[in-house]
Design a protein around this motif. Structure first.
Motif, short mmCIF file in Angstrom:
data_model
loop_
_atom_site.label_atom_id
_atom_site.label_comp_id
_atom_site.label_asym_id
_atom_site.label_seq_id
_atom_site.Cartn_x
_atom_site.Cartn_y
_atom_site.Cartn_z
N LEU A 196 3.50 -11.50 -3.17
CA LEU A 196 4.50 -12.31 -2.59
C LEU A 196 3.24 -13.72 -2.70
CD1 LEU A 196 5.42 -9.68 -0.42
CD2 LEU A 196 6.61 -10.72 -2.16
N SER A 197 2.72 -13.45 -2.26
CA SER A 197 1.66 -15.13 -1.33
C SER A 197 0.43 -14.64 -1.55
CB SER A 197 2.18 -15.66 -0.14
OG SER A 197 1.74 -16.75 0.36
N ALA A 198 -0.37 -16.00 -1.20
CA ALA A 198 -1.71 -16.05 -0.60
C ALA A 198 -1.46 -16.58 1.04
CB ALA A 198 -2.61 -16.67 -0.85
N ALA A 243 6.94 -15.32 3.91
CA ALA A 243 7.66 -14.57 5.32
C ALA A 243 7.39 -12.91 5.26
CB ALA A 243 8.50 -15.05 5.09
N LEU A 244 8.19 -12.40 3.63
CA LEU A 244 7.92 -11.23 3.52
C LEU A 244 6.62 -10.43 3.30
CD1 LEU A 244 10.38 -12.10 -0.21
CD2 LEU A 244 11.13 -11.17 2.65
N LEU A 245 5.53 -10.87 3.37
CA LEU A 245 4.31 -10.82 3.24
C LEU A 245 4.55 -9.82 5.17
CD1 LEU A 245 2.06 -9.61 2.12
CD2 LEU A 245 0.60 -12.01 2.20
N LEU A 246 4.89 -10.94 5.60
CA LEU A 246 3.41 -10.73 6.99
C LEU A 246 5.07 -9.56 7.99
CD1 LEU A 246 3.43 -14.20 7.75
CD2 LEU A 246 1.53 -12.55 8.00
N ALA A 247 6.29 -10.19 7.23
CA ALA A 247 7.57 -8.59 7.70
C ALA A 247 6.96 -7.51 7.22
CB ALA A 247 8.48 -9.21 7.06
N ALA A 248 6.18 -6.98 6.03
CA ALA A 248 6.25 -6.08 6.00
C ALA A 248 5.10 -5.42 6.25
CB ALA A 248 5.57 -5.81 3.89
N SER A 249 3.54 -6.23 6.89
CA SER A 249 2.57 -5.86 7.39
C SER A 249 2.78 -5.88 8.73
CB SER A 249 1.37 -7.29 6.68
OG SER A 249 1.58 -8.09 7.17
N VAL A 277 0.28 -19.85 -2.02
CA VAL A 277 0.57 -20.64 -0.86
C VAL A 277 2.36 -20.21 -1.01
CG1 VAL A 277 1.17 -20.73 1.60
CG2 VAL A 277 -1.02 -19.67 0.30
N ASP A 278 2.78 -18.86 -1.16
CA ASP A 278 4.48 -19.26 -1.36
C ASP A 278 5.16 -19.11 -0.12
OD1 ASP A 278 6.73 -19.55 -3.16
OD2 ASP A 278 7.38 -17.72 -1.75
N ALA A 279 6.23 -20.28 1.00
CA ALA A 279 6.68 -20.03 2.03
C ALA A 279 7.50 -18.70 1.99
CB ALA A 279 7.47 -21.09 3.02
#
Length: 362
Positions: A240-242, A200-206, A194-196
């Motif tokens: 990007l992150s888990a 954030a980038l992953l959630l923004a893209a989704s 998990v990378d903060a």
């Protein structure tokens, strides 16, 4: 009964208090199920507790933005399993996915005909259109809207889908856990770290994917849009992150609540014979689908437990969460369920126009 969980409150309670109280109840139920060691505790606990109190008339409520957020998080988390290696595997299983779609359409038609046969003389206003959309294995909201468009009884359609999803969501995970059929086909996500910043980038893209699906007026946009965006990033090897466990648990909780509030006090009083037939029919479908999954396991090279979830008559989010928590071939289950949902939504009206509607006019 509404086709999807919508904000509601009862009695003298205001909506914010009802939402807050329901969430606290759901959290307590989830923690109890964790302590008891039940399968998928963060969804089953809130689902059963909310459904039980809702039927008793308690002022439960689900807030639509929270439900959408839960689907967004789950869709994103599931997309992280679709690595290039997994994509190659699914490419080899295209024939099985297509067969699963045909199977779901056929099973839905047969279920609808059976509902008509056993209820025609006992449920007022029942016709083949109502039972057809009640039996179709698709999203509750979408099937109810289609039923309304064609003049069917939407209350019966909505209740049939809600009860079917409830039964499958509770029955299959417990059966898997009690039989020891879990952790047998564990496919890891692209990354476990998990990378903060990456999260954030992953959630923004989704989120952008979900918004795009909303703009395009596609079905289940918060789940499918987020899933497709996260899948695209994973296929490109952008790890990007888990997804943090606490965020996934919170998403399961609000999804469980959104399912539970569908069961109002009028639910059991409305048409008890109809609900009883839906219950027996759903149990039969689960058993038949298990047999179909067992036959499919050998040719596909997948474990029977994975194929049971992939072909079960449950909801896409609920079965995908079950696969994720019980470690049962997440990509295969999601691919089967997503393709089935899309295909059913595309084909259910043409099938109705070709076979069901002409039969009604005879």
């Amino acid at each position: 009964m509404p086709p999807s969980s919508t904000p509601r409150a009862a009695g003298r309670f205001s909506l914010p208090w009802a939402i807050a109280g329901t969430l606290l109840l759901a959290l307590a139920a989830a923690r109890l199920c964790v302590w008891l060691g039940t399968p998928i505790p963060w969804m089953i606990g809130p689902l059963l507790a909310t459904a039980g109190l809702s039927i008793l008339g308690a002022p439960t409520a689900s807030w639509t933005p929270l439900r959408n957020g839960g689907q967004w998080v789950i869709g994103t988390a599931l997309g992280l399993y679709f690595t290039p290696e997994v994509a190659m595997l699914l490419g080899r299983l295209w024939w099985a996915i297509a067969l699963g779609v045909v199977w779901a359409l056929l099973l839905g038609v047969l279920f609808g005909r059976w509902l008509l046969r056993v209820n025609r003389r006992h449920v007022a206003g029942l016709d083949a259109t109502t039972t057809y959309f009640s039996g179709s294995i698709g999203g509750a909201s979408e099937m109810t809207l289609l039923a309304e468009r064609h003049g069917a009884r939407t209350d019966l359609v909505a209740s049939a889908h809600s009860l079917r999803v409830l039964i499958v969501t509770v029955l299959i995970p417990f059966a898997m856990q009690w039989s020891g059929m879990h952790g047998l086909d564990a496919t890891p996500p692209a990354t476990s770290h998990v990378d903060a910043g990456g999260l954030a980038l992953l959630l923004a893209a989704s989120a952008a994917g979900a918004v795009l699906m909303l703009w395009a007026r596609r079905t289940n946009p918060w789940f499918l849009g987020a899933f497709l965006a996260a899948t695209a990033l994973t296929l490109l090897d952008w790890d990007l992150s888990a997804m943090p466990a606490w965020l996934s648990n919170a998403a399961q909780l609000v999804i469980g609540v959104s399912l539970g509030v569908r069961f109002t006090p009028a639910f059991l009083r409305g048409a008890p014979r109809w609900l009883l037939s839906v219950t027996w029919g759903t149990l039969a479908m689960v058993a038949i689908c298990a047999g179909f999954a067992w036959l499919m396991a050998g040719p596909t090279g997948q474990h029977a437990a994975t194929m049971i979830l992939a072909t079960s008559p449950g909801g896409i989010a609920e079965m995908s969460i079950t696969a994720k928590v019980l470690q049962l071939g997440v990509p295969v289950v999601v691919a089967f369920q997503v393709c089935r949902l899309v295909a059913v939504l595309v084909l259910v009206e043409p099938v109705y126009a070709r076979w069901v509607r002409p039969a009604n006019k005879k």
